[in-house]
Design a protein around this motif. Structure first.
Motif, PDB file in Angstrom:
ATOM      1  N   ILE A   1      20.726  -8.119   1.184  1.00  0.00           N
ATOM      2  CA  ILE A   1      19.314  -7.714   0.626  1.00  0.00           C
ATOM      3  C   ILE A   1      18.302  -8.435   1.204  1.00  0.00           C
ATOM      4  O   ILE A   1      17.568  -7.436   1.124  1.00  0.00           O
ATOM      5  N   ASN A   2      18.533  -9.749   2.120  1.00  0.00           N
ATOM      6  CA  ASN A   2      17.171  -9.785   3.397  1.00  0.00           C
ATOM      7  C   ASN A   2      16.738  -9.070   4.010  1.00  0.00           C
ATOM      8  O   ASN A   2      15.946  -8.524   4.978  1.00  0.00           O
ATOM      9  N   ARG A   3      18.665  -8.499   4.577  1.00  0.00           N
ATOM     10  CA  ARG A   3      18.143  -7.206   5.681  1.00  0.00           C
ATOM     11  C   ARG A   3      18.087  -5.518   5.756  1.00  0.00           C
ATOM     12  O   ARG A   3      17.461  -5.315   5.917  1.00  0.00           O
ATOM     13  N   PHE A   4      17.983  -6.457   4.036  1.00  0.00           N
ATOM     14  CA  PHE A   4      17.523  -4.106   3.627  1.00  0.00           C
ATOM     15  C   PHE A   4      16.028  -5.014   3.257  1.00  0.00           C
ATOM     16  O   PHE A   4      14.715  -3.641   3.534  1.00  0.00           O
ATOM     17  N   ARG A   5      15.419  -6.001   2.361  1.00  0.00           N
ATOM     18  CA  ARG A   5      13.920  -6.279   2.846  1.00  0.00           C
ATOM     19  C   ARG A   5      13.192  -6.195   4.097  1.00  0.00           C
ATOM     20  O   ARG A   5      11.832  -5.653   4.806  1.00  0.00           O
ATOM     21  N   THR A   6      14.264  -6.403   5.198  1.00  0.00           N
ATOM     22  CA  THR A   6      13.166  -7.105   6.659  1.00  0.00           C
ATOM     23  C   THR A   6      12.754  -5.441   6.887  1.00  0.00           C
ATOM     24  O   THR A   6      11.919  -4.176   7.214  1.00  0.00           O
ATOM     25  N   TRP A   7      14.450  -4.260   6.574  1.00  0.00           N
ATOM     26  CA  TRP A   7      14.012  -2.827   7.003  1.00  0.00           C
ATOM     27  C   TRP A   7      13.165  -2.156   5.926  1.00  0.00           C
ATOM     28  O   TRP A   7      12.364  -1.064   6.469  1.00  0.00           O
ATOM     29  N   PHE A   8      12.994  -2.345   5.028  1.00  0.00           N
ATOM     30  CA  PHE A   8      12.350  -1.842   4.294  1.00  0.00           C
ATOM     31  C   PHE A   8      10.090  -2.160   5.172  1.00  0.00           C
ATOM     32  O   PHE A   8       9.679  -1.098   4.460  1.00  0.00           O
ATOM     33  N   LYS A   9       9.949  -3.298   5.029  1.00  0.00           N
ATOM     34  CA  LYS A   9       9.010  -3.777   5.599  1.00  0.00           C
ATOM     35  C   LYS A   9       8.072  -2.569   6.735  1.00  0.00           C
ATOM     36  O   LYS A   9       7.301  -2.323   6.905  1.00  0.00           O
ATOM     37  N   GLN A  10       8.916  -1.557   6.938  1.00  0.00           N
ATOM     38  CA  GLN A  10       8.838  -0.866   7.877  1.00  0.00           C
ATOM     39  C   GLN A  10       8.093   0.018   7.793  1.00  0.00           C
ATOM     40  O   GLN A  10       7.337   1.006   8.288  1.00  0.00           O
ATOM     41  N   PHE A  11       8.042   0.891   6.489  1.00  0.00           N
ATOM     42  CA  PHE A  11       6.878   1.591   5.430  1.00  0.00           C
ATOM     43  C   PHE A  11       5.496   1.215   5.507  1.00  0.00           C
ATOM     44  O   PHE A  11       5.303   1.963   4.687  1.00  0.00           O
ATOM     45  N   TYR A  12       5.429  -0.035   6.068  1.00  0.00           N
ATOM     46  CA  TYR A  12       3.697  -0.450   5.479  1.00  0.00           C
ATOM     47  C   TYR A  12       3.322  -0.295   6.699  1.00  0.00           C
ATOM     48  O   TYR A  12       3.855  -1.033   7.727  1.00  0.00           O
ATOM     49  N   SER A  13       2.274  -0.560   6.302  1.00  0.00           N
ATOM     50  CA  SER A  13       0.926  -0.452   7.522  1.00  0.00           C
ATOM     51  C   SER A  13      -0.122  -0.844   7.392  1.00  0.00           C
ATOM     52  O   SER A  13      -0.268  -2.042   6.372  1.00  0.00           O
ATOM     53  N   GLU A  14      -1.004  -1.177   8.529  1.00  0.00           N
ATOM     54  CA  GLU A  14      -2.299  -2.299   7.532  1.00  0.00           C
ATOM     55  C   GLU A  14      -3.205  -2.064   7.335  1.00  0.00           C
ATOM     56  O   GLU A  14      -3.572  -2.669   6.796  1.00  0.00           O
ATOM     57  N   ASN A  15      -2.883  -0.541   7.118  1.00  0.00           N
ATOM     58  CA  ASN A  15      -3.886  -0.268   5.754  1.00  0.00           C
ATOM     59  C   ASN A  15      -3.577   0.003   4.691  1.00  0.00           C
ATOM     60  O   ASN A  15      -3.996   1.139   3.657  1.00  0.00           O
ATOM     61  N   SER A  16      -2.290  -0.364   4.254  1.00  0.00           N
ATOM     62  CA  SER A  16      -1.395  -0.010   3.419  1.00  0.00           C
ATOM     63  C   SER A  16      -1.728  -0.910   1.907  1.00  0.00           C
ATOM     64  O   SER A  16      -2.574  -2.156   1.957  1.00  0.00           O
ATOM     65  N   VAL A  17      -1.912  -0.778   1.387  1.00  0.00           N
ATOM     66  CA  VAL A  17      -2.687  -0.743  -0.255  1.00  0.00           C
ATOM     67  C   VAL A  17      -2.274  -2.019  -0.691  1.00  0.00           C
ATOM     68  O   VAL A  17      -1.419  -2.242  -0.841  1.00  0.00           O
ATOM     69  N   PRO A  18      -3.301  -3.304  -0.910  1.00  0.00           N
ATOM     70  CA  PRO A  18      -2.263  -4.889  -0.980  1.00  0.00           C
ATOM     71  C   PRO A  18      -2.201  -4.951  -3.165  1.00  0.00           C
ATOM     72  O   PRO A  18      -3.109  -4.156  -3.608  1.00  0.00           O
ATOM     73  N   PHE A  19      -1.043  -5.587  -3.390  1.00  0.00           N
ATOM     74  CA  PHE A  19      -0.775  -5.480  -4.445  1.00  0.00           C
ATOM     75  C   PHE A  19      -1.918  -5.460  -5.604  1.00  0.00           C
ATOM     76  O   PHE A  19      -2.590  -6.778  -5.128  1.00  0.00           O
ATOM     77  N   GLY A  20      -2.371  -4.773  -6.554  1.00  0.00           N
ATOM     78  CA  GLY A  20      -3.172  -5.570  -7.511  1.00  0.00           C
ATOM     79  C   GLY A  20      -4.778  -5.166  -7.643  1.00  0.00           C
ATOM     80  O   GLY A  20      -6.095  -4.956  -8.195  1.00  0.00           O
ATOM     81  N   ALA A  21      -4.726  -4.673  -5.664  1.00  0.00           N
ATOM     82  CA  ALA A  21      -6.102  -3.407  -5.837  1.00  0.00           C
ATOM     83  C   ALA A  21      -6.363  -2.469  -6.736  1.00  0.00           C
ATOM     84  O   ALA A  21      -5.187  -1.986  -7.019  1.00  0.00           O
ATOM     85  N   PRO A  22      -7.138  -2.121  -6.995  1.00  0.00           N
ATOM     86  CA  PRO A  22      -7.547  -1.196  -8.586  1.00  0.00           C
ATOM     87  C   PRO A  22      -7.129  -0.158  -7.179  1.00  0.00           C
ATOM     88  O   PRO A  22      -7.520   0.641  -6.038  1.00  0.00           O
ATOM     89  N   ASP A  23      -6.563   1.131  -8.464  1.00  0.00           N
ATOM     90  CA  ASP A  23      -5.994   2.190  -7.689  1.00  0.00           C
ATOM     91  C   ASP A  23      -7.294   3.420  -8.054  1.00  0.00           C
ATOM     92  O   ASP A  23      -8.330   3.427  -9.093  1.00  0.00           O
ATOM     93  N   ASP A  24      -6.888   4.659  -7.393  1.00  0.00           N
ATOM     94  CA  ASP A  24      -7.983   5.891  -8.199  1.00  0.00           C
ATOM     95  C   ASP A  24      -7.594   6.075  -9.252  1.00  0.00           C
ATOM     96  O   ASP A  24      -9.074   7.152  -9.622  1.00  0.00           O
ATOM     97  N   VAL A  25      -6.631   5.713  -9.669  1.00  0.00           N
ATOM     98  CA  VAL A  25      -6.601   6.106 -11.152  1.00  0.00           C
ATOM     99  C   VAL A  25      -6.777   5.824 -11.691  1.00  0.00           C
ATOM    100  O   VAL A  25      -5.778   4.110 -11.542  1.00  0.00           O
ATOM    101  N   THR A  26      -7.196   5.079 -12.915  1.00  0.00           N
ATOM    102  CA  THR A  26      -7.697   4.042 -13.646  1.00  0.00           C
ATOM    103  C   THR A  26      -6.883   3.845 -14.726  1.00  0.00           C
ATOM    104  O   THR A  26      -6.907   5.019 -15.708  1.00  0.00           O
ATOM    105  N   GLU A  27      -5.823   3.094 -15.384  1.00  0.00           N
ATOM    106  CA  GLU A  27      -5.093   2.932 -16.846  1.00  0.00           C
ATOM    107  C   GLU A  27      -5.960   2.385 -17.840  1.00  0.00           C
ATOM    108  O   GLU A  27      -6.072   1.164 -17.244  1.00  0.00           O
ATOM    109  N   TRP A  28      -6.632   2.871 -18.089  1.00  0.00           N
ATOM    110  CA  TRP A  28      -7.387   2.180 -19.372  1.00  0.00           C
ATOM    111  C   TRP A  28      -6.545   1.639 -21.377  1.00  0.00           C
ATOM    112  O   TRP A  28      -5.631   1.728 -20.832  1.00  0.00           O
TER     113      TRP A  28
END
Length: 433
Positions: A406-433
């Motif tokens: 599992i930890n090796r998977f998580r290390t592999w998966f992190k390659q798909f993020y970058s400096e400007n990746s939207v942080p979790f909890g930040a507002p989306d362009d589409v709001t769920e009312w």
């Protein structure tokens, strides 16, 4: 029988209206007459049943099986659970995602799509090319996906008829050729790939060009393979939870042990070994080859055991390839031929995933086989959904020798993020009312 006599009475009255049913008595004809009519009635029912079965099987054998009748779980509110925002991965990894089936977007058609918290518009030009743009017109913010139309190679805004091509460039303003659109009037466009009967869109937080593309299967485009089954689920979880299952090999012999036609996780079998069960062998590895590091490899083998007896015919080897954060291609070799399962996980919101499975097969594979495999896989997938939607995220899991990488998977998966990746909890362009 009395029922047959009654029916024959009324049939005689219908054929001879001047007769009264009350005076017709078939009793003198005896048991032989009743037996003849009973036999004919049963024969007629049998013929009807056979014809109905043939017609049903013909339709079932010549159509795509829509498992569960369509999308499952759409429009639900998020479940109450602990969400450690400070530990959560960003919700939108960089990569290719499926947004539509190719058949869903006809020539000169415009459709709204949602991807990675953004509302987009997809359109097919008169030449048949597909464009995907941010949904909102740069003029006054009209949604191009609501009453927008295709004009030549452009999508035209329904508000003031501004026209945007597939690159997002505004090339016309309200049909006035003398008016030059401002240089800043363009809107964001996205790289599109139409392949495998699907429309893929590339999302990147840095707006970079893609460094890789999804695999293309020529057998689908050439018609050598047919689409036998499809299933769709909306899953309320983080997008990384779903592919992490591939590395969590230990859960297979717990959650997916019971036979697919048994009730899922019912308490009767808690702590017991089912008489009919699935037995799994699984491994996960990151692909370390240059140019292939966005892939991981899953080797899976399962057989069905009845009282610990394993019929050879039930042992099935599976080779799966995770491509990027949201695509899985699983190859299954049956005694009839090859079956390809395509899994597409598309994040539409931070905890809302559109998960689809497409089952393609060689023409030598009977449709009933393809559909049964699709149905069984869908049943297994459904068992995971309740777990994903209720579980919390553990940043540093306590693992034992029984757990997968599992930890090796998580290390592999992190390659798909970058400096400007939207942080979790930040507002989306589409709001769920």
């Amino acid at each position: 029988s009395k029922a047959t006599v009654s029916v024959l009475n009324w049939c005689t009255v219908i054929m001879t209206p001047d007769m009264d049913a009350s005076v017709i008595d078939l009793t003198p004809y005896g048991a032989t007459m009743r037996h003849v009519w009973d036999s004919q009635l049963w024969a007629a029912c049998g013929y009807v049943a056979v014809v109905a079965a043939v017609l049903y099987l013909w339709r079932w054998n010549n159509s795509v099986m829509i498992i569960n009748g369509g999308w499952v779980g759409e429009g639900r509110s998020r479940p109450n659970k602990r969400i450690p925002k400070e530990d959560m991965l960003p919700p939108y990894p960089n990569g290719w995602y499926k947004v539509l089936q190719a058949s869903e977007l006809k020539t000169r058609e415009v459709k709204s799509v949602q991807l990675c918290g953004k509302k987009m518009v997809a359109f097919r030009t008169e030449k048949g090319d597909v464009g995907v743009l941010d949904a909102y017109c740069s003029h006054l913010g009209a949604d191009l996906g609501v009453h927008g139309v295709v004009n030549g190679d452009c999508v035209q805004c329904p508000f003031h008829a501004w026209q945007f091509n597939a690159e997002g460039t505004c090339i016309g303003v309200g049909g006035h050729p003398d008016v030059i659109p401002p240089k800043s009037s363009g809107i964001q466009s996205y790289e599109v790939l139409e392949a495998n009967g699907l429309i893929y869109v590339h999302y990147d937080a840095e707006l970079r060009d893609p460094s890789w593309k999804p695999p293309v299967f020529d057998e689908i485009a050439s018609g050598k393979w047919y689409l036998g089954a499809w299933s769709g689920h909306e899953v309320l979880t983080h997008c990384a939870e779903i592919p992490e299952n591939g590395s969590d090999t230990a859960h297979l012999d717990v959650l997916h042990k019971e036979f697919i036609f048994q009730r899922e996780l019912h308490p009767d079998t808690a702590g017991k070994d089912p008489k009919v069960k699935h037995v799994w062998e699984c491994s996960w590895e990151a692909n370390k080859e240059e140019g292939e590091k966005h892939k991981s490899i899953i080797k899976l083998e399962q057989d069905i055991r009845v009282c610990d007896w394993a019929p050879v015919v039930t042992r099935v080897p599976l080779d799966a390839e995770q491509v990027g954060p949201g695509l899985v291609f699983l190859h299954l070799n049956t005694m009839f031929g090859k079956i390809l399962m395509m899994e597409c996980v598309t994040p539409v919101g931070q905890l809302r995933q559109r998960c689809e499975h497409f089952y393609w097969a060689e023409k030598s594979v009977p449709r009933v086989v393809c559909k049964l495999i699709g149905y069984g896989a869908s049943r297994q997938f459904t068992r995971d959904i309740d777990i994903w939607e209720a579980k919390t995220f553990v940043k540093k899991p306590i693992l034992t020798s029984l757990d997968g990488p599992i930890n090796r998977f998580r290390t592999w998966f992190k390659q798909f993020y970058s400096e400007n990746s939207v942080p979790f909890g930040a507002p989306d362009d589409v709001t769920e009312w």
